[in-house]
Design an enzyme around this catalytic site. Sequence first.
Site, mmCIF file in Angstrom:
data_model
loop_
_atom_site.group_PDB
_atom_site.id
_atom_site.type_symbol
_atom_site.label_atom_id
_atom_site.label_comp_id
_atom_site.label_asym_id
_atom_site.label_seq_id
_atom_site.Cartn_x
_atom_site.Cartn_y
_atom_site.Cartn_z
ATOM 1 N N ARG A 184 0.716 -1.368 -0.192
ATOM 2 C CA ARG A 184 -0.016 0.140 0.015
ATOM 3 C C ARG A 184 0.954 1.325 0.044
ATOM 4 N NH1 ARG A 184 -5.373 1.203 1.362
ATOM 5 N NH2 ARG A 184 -6.564 0.274 -0.211
ATOM 6 N N HIS A 236 14.804 -11.017 6.339
ATOM 7 C CA HIS A 236 15.501 -11.416 5.069
ATOM 8 C C HIS A 236 15.318 -10.283 3.838
ATOM 9 C CE1 HIS A 236 16.009 -15.226 2.436
ATOM 10 N NE2 HIS A 236 16.561 -14.200 1.698
ATOM 11 N N ARG A 265 15.952 -8.752 0.560
ATOM 12 C CA ARG A 265 16.408 -9.164 -0.502
ATOM 13 C C ARG A 265 16.722 -8.103 -1.490
ATOM 14 N NH1 ARG A 265 14.588 -14.709 -1.695
ATOM 15 N NH2 ARG A 265 13.411 -15.546 0.043
ATOM 16 N N HIS A 301 10.115 -7.034 0.361
ATOM 17 C CA HIS A 301 9.538 -7.175 1.639
ATOM 18 C C HIS A 301 10.530 -6.186 2.564
ATOM 19 C CE1 HIS A 301 11.657 -10.635 1.533
ATOM 20 N NE2 HIS A 301 10.683 -11.233 0.706
ATOM 21 N N GLU A 354 18.874 -13.206 7.389
ATOM 22 C CA GLU A 354 19.054 -14.126 6.714
ATOM 23 C C GLU A 354 19.113 -13.638 5.090
ATOM 24 O OE1 GLU A 354 15.586 -16.548 7.552
ATOM 25 O OE2 GLU A 354 14.440 -15.790 5.957
ATOM 26 N N THR A 392 10.784 -17.801 -2.102
ATOM 27 C CA THR A 392 11.082 -18.206 -0.677
ATOM 28 C C THR A 392 12.305 -19.139 -0.910
ATOM 29 O OG1 THR A 392 10.619 -18.896 1.546
ATOM 30 C CG2 THR A 392 9.196 -19.802 -0.204
ATOM 31 N N HIS A 414 11.303 -23.087 8.337
ATOM 32 C CA HIS A 414 10.311 -23.054 7.150
ATOM 33 C C HIS A 414 9.133 -23.898 7.475
ATOM 34 C CE1 HIS A 414 9.851 -21.948 3.053
ATOM 35 N NE2 HIS A 414 10.953 -21.024 3.180
ATOM 36 N N ASP A 415 8.108 -23.573 7.395
ATOM 37 C CA ASP A 415 6.780 -23.933 7.382
ATOM 38 C C ASP A 415 6.663 -24.634 8.614
ATOM 39 O OD1 ASP A 415 5.750 -23.750 4.684
ATOM 40 O OD2 ASP A 415 7.483 -24.802 4.067
ATOM 41 N N GLY A 447 7.776 -17.542 10.438
ATOM 42 C CA GLY A 447 7.215 -16.446 9.770
ATOM 43 C C GLY A 447 5.814 -16.398 9.387
ATOM 44 N N HIS A 448 5.881 -17.106 8.128
ATOM 45 C CA HIS A 448 4.447 -17.216 7.591
ATOM 46 C C HIS A 448 3.272 -17.561 8.259
ATOM 47 C CE1 HIS A 448 1.985 -17.449 3.775
ATOM 48 N NE2 HIS A 448 1.558 -18.411 4.095
#
Length: 237
Positions: free
Chosen positions: A18, A43, A45, A50, A70, A100, A190-191, A213-214
Amino acid sequence: MTTLSVNINKIATLRNSRGGNTPNVLEVAINCQKFGAQGITVHPRPDERHIRKQDVFDLRPHINTELNIEGYPSPEFIDLVIAVKAHQVTLVPDDASQLTSDHGWDTIKHHAFLKEVVARFKAAGIRTSIFVDPVAAMINGAKETGTNRIELYTESFAKLYPVDPLRAVAPFKESALLAHQLGLGINAGHDLNMKNLRFFSDHVPFLDEVSIGHALIADALYLGLKNTIQEYLSCLK
Ligand code: PXP
């Protein structure tokens, strides 16, 4: 004790969708710590889709737990991590376009590169962790780079867990035993989520830290950030 590091990349993704500064990444990081998280992971990039480089500088003075950065160790990434003096750097082999992280390092093929990068971070007083699949050869290879820790890539555990939890966790348990024997610290991520974390933590010994995170941010939509962090922490007890 296993610590929880909250990956706040998703907060930055929402903000960036936004323009403006809502939600406020810095405020969320401060609140995660207030609610009990023992670390914050970002992280950054190269495309800054992000977390942005500026976020990392803005966050640093407010992270009184552990800042884990990371990313792929490009020259720019290395300079950033050293400039802010993160507490920990997690090296991942992603290329810039990846959605990812989806694989660990080949620590044998990239031995010389990883060894050099690890040495640079260590000279700057920054703890290093290398993202690896739960494979003995890769863990032995990580040890040869001089890294302090490994981060076990847990996607394969998360996928198989609903079908066969014991089979899903077996390679991670073995990997943790090996890493510990080699004198490496052990992180995982992760996951991981509210359904599989307790089982993972109960079955994988010597786990120093999980980075999540997710799923955690998605759960916070329903439970709120404070309750969610406390639920995740209770899975690690
Ligand atoms: N560890 C690494 C190296 C990652 O790249 C990520 C995703 O950014 C995580 C842990 C956290 O994964 P998730 O967002 O699925 O919890």
